[in-house]
Design a protein around this motif. Structure first.
Motif, PDB file in Angstrom:
ATOM      1  N   THR A 140       0.905  -1.303  -0.364  1.00 29.70           N
ATOM      2  CA  THR A 140      -0.309  -0.151   0.101  1.00 29.70           C
ATOM      3  C   THR A 140       0.827   1.312   0.262  1.00 29.70           C
ATOM      4  O   THR A 140       0.834   2.306  -0.259  1.00 29.70           O
ATOM      5  CB  THR A 140      -0.662  -0.190   1.431  1.00 29.70           C
ATOM      6  N   LEU A 141       2.073   1.407   1.012  1.00 30.97           N
ATOM      7  CA  LEU A 141       2.954   2.263   0.993  1.00 30.97           C
ATOM      8  C   LEU A 141       3.366   2.729  -0.164  1.00 30.97           C
ATOM      9  O   LEU A 141       3.763   3.727  -1.335  1.00 30.97           O
ATOM     10  CB  LEU A 141       3.440   2.213   1.976  1.00 30.97           C
ATOM     11  N   ARG A 142       4.135   1.462  -0.963  1.00 38.05           N
ATOM     12  CA  ARG A 142       4.902   1.362  -2.372  1.00 38.05           C
ATOM     13  C   ARG A 142       4.095   2.025  -3.489  1.00 38.05           C
ATOM     14  O   ARG A 142       3.873   3.387  -4.161  1.00 38.05           O
ATOM     15  CB  ARG A 142       5.448   0.507  -2.804  1.00 38.05           C
ATOM     16  N   GLU A 143       2.723   1.618  -3.805  1.00 42.32           N
ATOM     17  CA  GLU A 143       1.801   2.116  -4.705  1.00 42.32           C
ATOM     18  C   GLU A 143       1.449   3.670  -4.001  1.00 42.32           C
ATOM     19  O   GLU A 143       1.130   4.266  -5.113  1.00 42.32           O
ATOM     20  CB  GLU A 143       0.339   1.500  -4.742  1.00 42.32           C
ATOM     21  N   LEU A 144       1.130   4.120  -3.160  1.00 43.18           N
ATOM     22  CA  LEU A 144       0.763   5.470  -3.036  1.00 43.18           C
ATOM     23  C   LEU A 144       2.149   6.156  -3.396  1.00 43.18           C
ATOM     24  O   LEU A 144       2.297   7.357  -3.772  1.00 43.18           O
ATOM     25  CB  LEU A 144       1.089   5.907  -1.427  1.00 43.18           C
ATOM     26  N   ARG A 145       3.110   6.249  -2.918  1.00 44.79           N
ATOM     27  CA  ARG A 145       4.648   6.454  -3.507  1.00 44.79           C
ATOM     28  C   ARG A 145       4.549   6.274  -4.969  1.00 44.79           C
ATOM     29  O   ARG A 145       4.947   7.409  -5.797  1.00 44.79           O
ATOM     30  CB  ARG A 145       5.445   6.020  -2.892  1.00 44.79           C
ATOM     31  N   GLU A 146       4.169   5.410  -5.320  1.00 42.12           N
ATOM     32  CA  GLU A 146       4.500   5.088  -6.527  1.00 42.12           C
ATOM     33  C   GLU A 146       3.263   5.693  -7.536  1.00 42.12           C
ATOM     34  O   GLU A 146       3.566   6.455  -9.232  1.00 42.12           O
ATOM     35  CB  GLU A 146       4.530   3.706  -7.385  1.00 42.12           C
ATOM     36  N   GLU A 147       2.269   6.447  -7.719  1.00 45.81           N
ATOM     37  CA  GLU A 147       1.225   6.207  -7.966  1.00 45.81           C
ATOM     38  C   GLU A 147       0.804   8.004  -8.148  1.00 45.81           C
ATOM     39  O   GLU A 147       0.420   8.734  -8.499  1.00 45.81           O
ATOM     40  CB  GLU A 147      -0.367   5.385  -8.423  1.00 45.81           C
ATOM     41  N   LEU A 148       0.776   8.495  -6.885  1.00 42.76           N
ATOM     42  CA  LEU A 148       0.432   9.185  -6.462  1.00 42.76           C
ATOM     43  C   LEU A 148       1.689  10.742  -5.563  1.00 42.76           C
ATOM     44  O   LEU A 148       1.532  11.741  -5.109  1.00 42.76           O
ATOM     45  CB  LEU A 148      -0.578   9.354  -5.197  1.00 42.76           C
ATOM     46  N   GLY A 149       3.518  10.080  -5.930  1.00 42.72           N
ATOM     47  CA  GLY A 149       4.651  11.057  -5.367  1.00 42.72           C
ATOM     48  C   GLY A 149       4.421  10.894  -3.101  1.00 42.72           C
ATOM     49  O   GLY A 149       5.058  12.188  -3.126  1.00 42.72           O
ATOM     50  N   ILE A 150       3.558  10.123  -2.895  1.00 42.86           N
ATOM     51  CA  ILE A 150       3.466  10.474  -1.095  1.00 42.86           C
ATOM     52  C   ILE A 150       4.897   9.799  -0.742  1.00 42.86           C
ATOM     53  O   ILE A 150       4.715   8.384  -0.487  1.00 42.86           O
ATOM     54  CB  ILE A 150       1.682  10.080  -1.448  1.00 42.86           C
ATOM     55  N   ASP A 151       4.868  10.428   0.061  1.00 41.61           N
ATOM     56  CA  ASP A 151       5.877  10.315   0.724  1.00 41.61           C
ATOM     57  C   ASP A 151       5.721   9.025   1.879  1.00 41.61           C
ATOM     58  O   ASP A 151       4.620   9.097   3.046  1.00 41.61           O
ATOM     59  CB  ASP A 151       6.953  10.746   1.138  1.00 41.61           C
ATOM     60  N   ASP A 152       6.387   7.438   2.578  1.00 41.12           N
ATOM     61  CA  ASP A 152       5.689   7.046   3.296  1.00 41.12           C
ATOM     62  C   ASP A 152       5.816   7.571   4.437  1.00 41.12           C
ATOM     63  O   ASP A 152       4.743   7.120   5.395  1.00 41.12           O
ATOM     64  CB  ASP A 152       6.983   5.665   3.162  1.00 41.12           C
ATOM     65  N   ASN A 153       6.500   8.328   5.004  1.00 41.30           N
ATOM     66  CA  ASN A 153       6.689   8.953   6.227  1.00 41.30           C
ATOM     67  C   ASN A 153       5.273   9.886   6.110  1.00 41.30           C
ATOM     68  O   ASN A 153       5.247  10.543   6.980  1.00 41.30           O
ATOM     69  CB  ASN A 153       7.641  10.107   6.595  1.00 41.30           C
ATOM     70  N   ALA A 154       4.694   9.808   4.841  1.00 40.39           N
ATOM     71  CA  ALA A 154       3.409  11.182   5.605  1.00 40.39           C
ATOM     72  C   ALA A 154       2.513  10.204   5.544  1.00 40.39           C
ATOM     73  O   ALA A 154       1.737  11.002   5.524  1.00 40.39           O
ATOM     74  CB  ALA A 154       3.104  12.485   3.964  1.00 40.39           C
TER      75      ALA A 154
END
Length: 148
Positions: A43-57
């Motif tokens: 889930t964290l990886r997909e948020l990063r890959e698809e929306l540029g959201i850093d894991d820490n956020a």
């Protein structure tokens, strides 16, 4: 004769509404697990890959829903099992310019529960408005809700 059960394709999805995929529907971000990943890490990886959201956020909460559906992937029939997680991020943390795999994302949008209830566009998964409403009211299910 019963057709054979398709191979399993596990997926993780966040409970965020963000993108319109392939011009026909709105969906939550997420996708297939990679080797060695659990659903939360995916889930964290997909948020990063698809929306540029850093894991820490990301404040990744518990799994609140699950859906199983047969689906074509690369021309091959698979059984997709998606686990949906209650996820919180700030609008300021969404940066599509940092997305490494934006797929066919055309647009992202913040939705209210009211928006979801009156949407004329198709929104997947079906029943998402009820899940979001319950989460906003602090009513998360003891066990994940099974979605159609």
């Amino acid at each position: 004769m019963t057709p054979p059960t398709p191979p399993l394709r596990e997926a993780a999805r966040a409970m965020l509404l963000r993108y319109d995929e392939e011009g026909g529907f709105w969906a939550t971000p997420g996708g297939s697990l990679e080797d060695g990943e659990d659903h939360a890490k995916a889930t964290l990886r997909e948020l990063r890959e698809e929306l540029g959201i850093d894991d820490n956020a990301v404040e990744l909460g518990e799994q609140i829903a699950e859906r199983s559906k047969d689906h074509l992937v690369g021309g091959r029939q698979v059984r997709r099992v998606e686990k949906y997680f209650l996820t919180r991020v700030s609008a300021a943390d969404v940066d599509p310019a940092r997305a490494s795999q934006p797929d066919n994302i055309r647009e992202h949008r913040w939705w209210t529960v009211s928006d979801l209830r009156v949407a004329t566009e198709t929104v997947y998964p079906i029943g998402l408005a009820d899940l979001v409403k319950a989460a906003v009211e602090g009513r998360t299910p003891a066990l994940p809700v099974m979605l159609d």
